[in-house]
Design an enzyme around this catalytic site. Sequence first.
Site, short mmCIF file in Angstrom:
data_model
loop_
_atom_site.label_atom_id
_atom_site.label_comp_id
_atom_site.label_asym_id
_atom_site.label_seq_id
_atom_site.Cartn_x
_atom_site.Cartn_y
_atom_site.Cartn_z
N TYR A 145 4.62 -3.07 8.89
CA TYR A 145 5.17 -2.29 7.77
C TYR A 145 4.08 -2.01 6.74
CZ TYR A 145 8.20 -1.07 3.84
OH TYR A 145 8.79 -0.43 2.78
N ALA A 170 0.81 -2.01 7.09
CA ALA A 170 -0.19 -1.10 7.63
C ALA A 170 0.31 0.34 7.66
CB ALA A 170 -0.61 -1.54 9.03
N LYS A 197 2.54 1.72 5.64
CA LYS A 197 2.57 2.24 4.27
C LYS A 197 1.17 2.59 3.78
CE LYS A 197 6.92 2.06 3.99
NZ LYS A 197 7.69 3.29 4.08
#
Length: 107
Positions: free
Chosen positions: A9, A11, A13
Amino acid sequence: MRYPYYADYNAAKAGVIELTKTMALELAPKVRVVAVCPGYVLTPMQKAEYTPEMMDKVNSKIPLKRHAMPEEIAGLFAFLASDDASYITGHEYIIDGGEITGGLASR
């Protein structure tokens, strides 16, 4: 915000933010590119999944003490799509009630 055990998650974003900056460079001056990064939003899904106790616990850690309303997030999109934002590109906009500032994950 970084959360432990959320490497995928986190990475993803970070990738969206870097993609925003790169696309802004590549598509200017014809297209403006921004990323909107909302925190907790009180959607029907949130209402269905959270008990009142869970909601209170999350809200207590947000500096503004509540979830955003969908209309508040939409207001940012409306501004960014307007002529008033015609000189804005390549940035991320965090709209989270101060969650990042307050360090929700570290509490």
